[in-house]
Write an enzyme that holds these catalytic residues in place. Sequence first.
Site, PDB file in Angstrom:
ATOM      1  N   LYS A  67       0.860  -1.182   0.000  1.00  7.24           N
ATOM      2  CA  LYS A  67       0.000   0.000   0.000  1.00  7.24           C
ATOM      3  C   LYS A  67       0.891   1.225   0.000  1.00  7.24           C
ATOM      4  O   LYS A  67       1.829   1.325   0.791  1.00  7.24           O
ATOM      5  CB  LYS A  67      -0.926   0.035   1.208  1.00  7.24           C
ATOM      6  N   HIS A 137     -12.241  11.650  10.539  1.00  5.33           N
ATOM      7  CA  HIS A 137     -12.926  10.865   9.510  1.00  5.33           C
ATOM      8  C   HIS A 137     -13.075   9.397   9.891  1.00  5.33           C
ATOM      9  O   HIS A 137     -14.133   8.792   9.673  1.00  5.33           O
ATOM     10  CB  HIS A 137     -12.148  10.983   8.187  1.00  5.33           C
ATOM     11  N   ASN A 159     -12.902  15.171  22.149  1.00  5.41           N
ATOM     12  CA  ASN A 159     -12.091  15.527  20.994  1.00  5.41           C
ATOM     13  C   ASN A 159     -11.509  16.913  21.222  1.00  5.41           C
ATOM     14  O   ASN A 159     -12.148  17.761  21.853  1.00  5.41           O
ATOM     15  CB  ASN A 159     -12.948  15.533  19.720  1.00  5.41           C
ATOM     16  N   GLY A 292      -2.582  -0.779  17.796  1.00  6.69           N
ATOM     17  CA  GLY A 292      -2.889  -1.028  16.387  1.00  6.69           C
ATOM     18  C   GLY A 292      -2.114  -0.087  15.480  1.00  6.69           C
ATOM     19  O   GLY A 292      -2.521   1.057  15.251  1.00  6.69           O
TER      20      GLY A 292
END
Length: 321
Positions: A67, A137, A159, A292
């Site tokens: 990628k 997003h 946030n 992750g």
Amino acid sequence: MIIIPESAIATLVTPADCLKAVEEVFASMANRSAYNFPVIREAIGHADALYGFKSGFDRKSLALGLKSGGFWPNNASRGLTNHQSTIFLFDADTGKCRAVVGGNLLTALRTAAASAISIKYLARKDAKVLGMIGAGHQSTFQLRAALEQRPFEKIVAWNPHPDMLSRLEEVAKQEGLPFEAVDRDRLGAESDVIISITSSFAPLLKASQVRAGTHLACMGTDTKGKQEVEAELLAAATVFADDLSQAVSIGESQHAAQKGLLAIDSIIEIGAVVNGTHPGRTSIDEITLFDGTGVALQDLSVASAVVDLALARGVAVDIDF
């Protein structure tokens, strides 16, 4: 060569397809039949962008490729998503380019699948409150995937820019769940599961703010210097990761490792939990944390699934290359 444009991805693959593909590749990695090549990811000195390559090979599925892409923080003003990428698949027998697949939506779906897998295997069964740190997003993909894993009864979120929390609130409304914007102290005190998905370079959550029994999925740190949680939090948790070397070099674990608070041999591959060679959570009071970083094999597995679905439905664009 098969072309799957970005515009076609949403009609071909579901979040469930991506979760299955990522779950299988995590198990394959833990079984040592699949491996990721070293990541290249750098600031290019233009448009404040981070750009790089992730690649790998799965001997079981024969998924081979890379990628290419990164993060362009000013894209929102252009009506584009900040993450831009393309996935290239190669024939493992001949080396010929087999397919080029739009990677933007797939990146969001596979990232959400990874955190959802960590919740599936590591979160307490009685988890009721889901905390979200970040409202960019990818946050809505994370939220929707997480809600499939436990019967959450409430969502709390924080946030840096509170006005952006409306997108998470809308998902909560669609799912019939109460939603509340809170400070980080309350988020940590109330949450059974916390997902962080930001591009922060400074810790947003302290060890003292997280209660016993919490599961955290730290999904935003994928570059040297990035950091979403305090290093001491990893020292207090049982840490799981998609890829051990990436975790300590570009993932959330890098800071705890540098401080001598976390050894690489204490980190557990999430694939070992998936394939049953590690039990995962061992007590209700244990803090578990999934680092992750995002691995190439996730991208290759979901892109391969998309190509197979496109061929099966007769919608793949095949060109002579």
